[in-house]
Design a protein around this motif. Structure first.
Motif, mmCIF file in Angstrom:
data_model
loop_
_atom_site.group_PDB
_atom_site.id
_atom_site.type_symbol
_atom_site.label_atom_id
_atom_site.label_comp_id
_atom_site.label_asym_id
_atom_site.label_seq_id
_atom_site.Cartn_x
_atom_site.Cartn_y
_atom_site.Cartn_z
ATOM 1 N N GLU A 207 0.862 -1.184 0.000
ATOM 2 C CA GLU A 207 0.000 0.000 0.000
ATOM 3 C C GLU A 207 0.897 1.232 0.000
ATOM 4 N N GLU A 208 0.334 2.334 -0.480
ATOM 5 C CA GLU A 208 1.112 3.567 -0.493
ATOM 6 C C GLU A 208 1.392 3.998 0.932
ATOM 7 N N ALA A 209 2.652 4.255 1.236
ATOM 8 C CA ALA A 209 3.006 4.671 2.597
ATOM 9 C C ALA A 209 4.404 5.259 2.624
ATOM 10 N N VAL A 210 4.605 6.148 3.603
ATOM 11 C CA VAL A 210 5.957 6.614 3.907
ATOM 12 C C VAL A 210 6.440 5.772 5.073
ATOM 13 N N ILE A 211 7.614 5.127 4.922
ATOM 14 C CA ILE A 211 8.104 4.238 5.989
ATOM 15 C C ILE A 211 9.381 4.781 6.624
ATOM 16 N N SER A 212 9.738 6.024 6.326
ATOM 17 C CA SER A 212 10.889 6.645 7.001
ATOM 18 C C SER A 212 10.391 7.371 8.245
ATOM 19 N N THR A 213 11.332 7.742 9.118
ATOM 20 C CA THR A 213 10.967 8.492 10.321
ATOM 21 C C THR A 213 10.549 9.906 9.917
ATOM 22 N N ASP A 214 9.828 10.575 10.810
ATOM 23 C CA ASP A 214 9.345 11.916 10.484
ATOM 24 C C ASP A 214 10.499 12.880 10.212
ATOM 25 N N ASP A 215 11.653 12.645 10.875
ATOM 26 C CA ASP A 215 12.773 13.573 10.684
ATOM 27 C C ASP A 215 13.787 13.080 9.648
ATOM 28 N N SER A 216 13.422 12.055 8.885
ATOM 29 C CA SER A 216 14.345 11.546 7.867
ATOM 30 C C SER A 216 14.407 12.528 6.697
ATOM 31 N N PRO A 217 15.579 13.071 6.368
ATOM 32 C CA PRO A 217 15.660 14.009 5.244
ATOM 33 C C PRO A 217 15.194 13.374 3.921
ATOM 34 N N VAL A 218 15.487 12.092 3.737
ATOM 35 C CA VAL A 218 15.020 11.369 2.537
ATOM 36 C C VAL A 218 13.749 10.622 2.908
ATOM 37 N N LYS A 219 12.690 10.813 2.127
ATOM 38 C CA LYS A 219 11.461 10.050 2.376
ATOM 39 C C LYS A 219 11.635 8.672 1.754
ATOM 40 N N VAL A 220 11.403 7.638 2.557
ATOM 41 C CA VAL A 220 11.412 6.281 2.024
ATOM 42 C C VAL A 220 9.952 5.866 1.872
ATOM 43 N N MET A 221 9.580 5.470 0.663
ATOM 44 C CA MET A 221 8.156 5.245 0.379
ATOM 45 C C MET A 221 7.924 3.875 -0.252
ATOM 46 N N ILE A 222 6.714 3.373 -0.015
ATOM 47 C CA ILE A 222 6.232 2.213 -0.774
ATOM 48 C C ILE A 222 5.132 2.745 -1.690
ATOM 49 N N ILE A 223 5.258 2.449 -2.968
ATOM 50 C CA ILE A 223 4.206 2.822 -3.920
ATOM 51 C C ILE A 223 3.929 1.607 -4.805
ATOM 52 N N PRO A 224 2.774 0.954 -4.635
ATOM 53 C CA PRO A 224 2.468 -0.159 -5.546
ATOM 54 C C PRO A 224 2.475 0.347 -6.985
ATOM 55 N N THR A 225 3.190 -0.342 -7.833
ATOM 56 C CA THR A 225 3.309 0.144 -9.201
ATOM 57 C C THR A 225 2.031 -0.103 -9.993
ATOM 58 N N ASN A 226 1.905 0.591 -11.118
ATOM 59 C CA ASN A 226 0.712 0.424 -11.956
ATOM 60 C C ASN A 226 1.124 0.535 -13.426
ATOM 61 N N GLU A 227 1.799 -0.539 -13.871
ATOM 62 C CA GLU A 227 2.269 -0.550 -15.258
ATOM 63 C C GLU A 227 1.094 -0.570 -16.233
ATOM 64 N N GLU A 228 -0.012 -1.210 -15.795
ATOM 65 C CA GLU A 228 -1.180 -1.317 -16.684
ATOM 66 C C GLU A 228 -1.713 0.070 -17.031
ATOM 67 N N LEU A 229 -1.723 0.970 -16.048
ATOM 68 C CA LEU A 229 -2.207 2.330 -16.297
ATOM 69 C C LEU A 229 -1.330 3.033 -17.330
#
Ligand code: AMP
Length: 242
Positions: A207-229
């Motif tokens: 699922e779409e989510a940010v999994i880094s800490t709130d103070d992480s300068p780099v946002k680490v994210m999960i984004i389910p891909t959508n090649e079909e779109l």
């Protein structure tokens, strides 16, 4: 590269989630207008990690890929489920001479019995490999370590090329689902601004989510891909332009 439709989706969606609609629009329209209009704000720098049956990592500046881990063929870069990934070019003639394999036989092995399957000797599915590693299978653990090492190698390369990154995105079967692997890939990178939130990472799957800490300068994210779109849109564009 081979995962172009996926990385294109990540380029667009990550920009939207980071509040950069100008970059998202540029990424969306890229095939139509290759010399896409410049973006207004500061550079948006993304590393997109597509990790699944096949895996590739791409560096993206302002919605445009600057480079990817795959080369002329989808053989190169990270170890794939049953394909070899990066290999010292001299390893191949060395092994062929030692074993008497023909070029066709060697290529068949590199395409069908190598990568995660070849190294682990267990399976081409990361779930089976992780289970075997947990039970003490050393080759399975080696396959996991190799995957993490190669992922960090490519993320590091693009981090450097892009002069730092704003977001690191995980997608596809392994990237979306395998939290221990995400944690290993992001371990000890605080000095590069990458700080994973252990709880968020453990509790997020597909699922779409940010999994880094709130103070992480780099946002680490999960984004389910959508090649079909992406493919669907390109088909529509093609038909509209006929
Ligand atoms: P994809 O090519 O994106 O469909 O990804 C397929 C691969 O994702 C499979 O070969 C599995 O190795 C991996 N995968 C899917 N679900 C999981 C999971 N829950 N945990 C670990 N790996 C997974």
């Amino acid at each position: 590269g081979f995962h172009g439709a996926s990385h294109k989706f990540i380029a667009e969606r990550s920009a939207e989630l980071l509040g950069r609609d100008d970059v998202a629009e540029r990424a969306r329209n890229l095939y139509v207008n290759a010399g896409a209009s410049p973006v207004d704000g500061p550079d948006l720098r993304i590393v997109s990690c597509h990790m699944g049956g096949s895996s590739s990592i791409t560096g993206i500046r302002n919605g445009v890929a600057i480079d990817t881990s795959m080369g002329m063929s989808p053989q190169s870069g990270l170890p794939q489920n049953n394909r070899v990934g990066d290999l010292d070019s001299h390893a191949l003639p060395f092994v062929m001479r030692k074993t008497g394999l023909t070029a066709d036989e060697a290529q068949e092995i590199m395409c069908k019995q190598s990568g995660l399957q070849g190294v682990s000797g267990v399976s081409n599915d990361l779930r089976d490999i992780a289970e075997a590693a947990e039970q003490g299978n050393e080759r399975a653990q080696l396959a996991l370590d190799l995957f993490v090492h190669q992922a960090r190698h490519w993320i590091g390369a693009f981090h450097f090329d892009l002069n730092g990154i704003d977001a690191l995105v995980f997608t596809a079967g392994i990237g979306e689902n395998r939290s221990p692997l995400r944690a290993d890939i992001c371990a000890n990178l605080e000095n590069l601004g990458i700080k994973i939130d252990v709880e968020k990472n453990n509790n997020t799957r597909a699922e779409e989510a940010v999994i880094s800490t709130d103070d992480s300068p780099v946002k680490v994210m999960i984004i389910p891909t959508n090649e079909e779109l992406v493919v669907g849109r390109e088909v529509k564009r093609f038909l509209d332009n006929r």
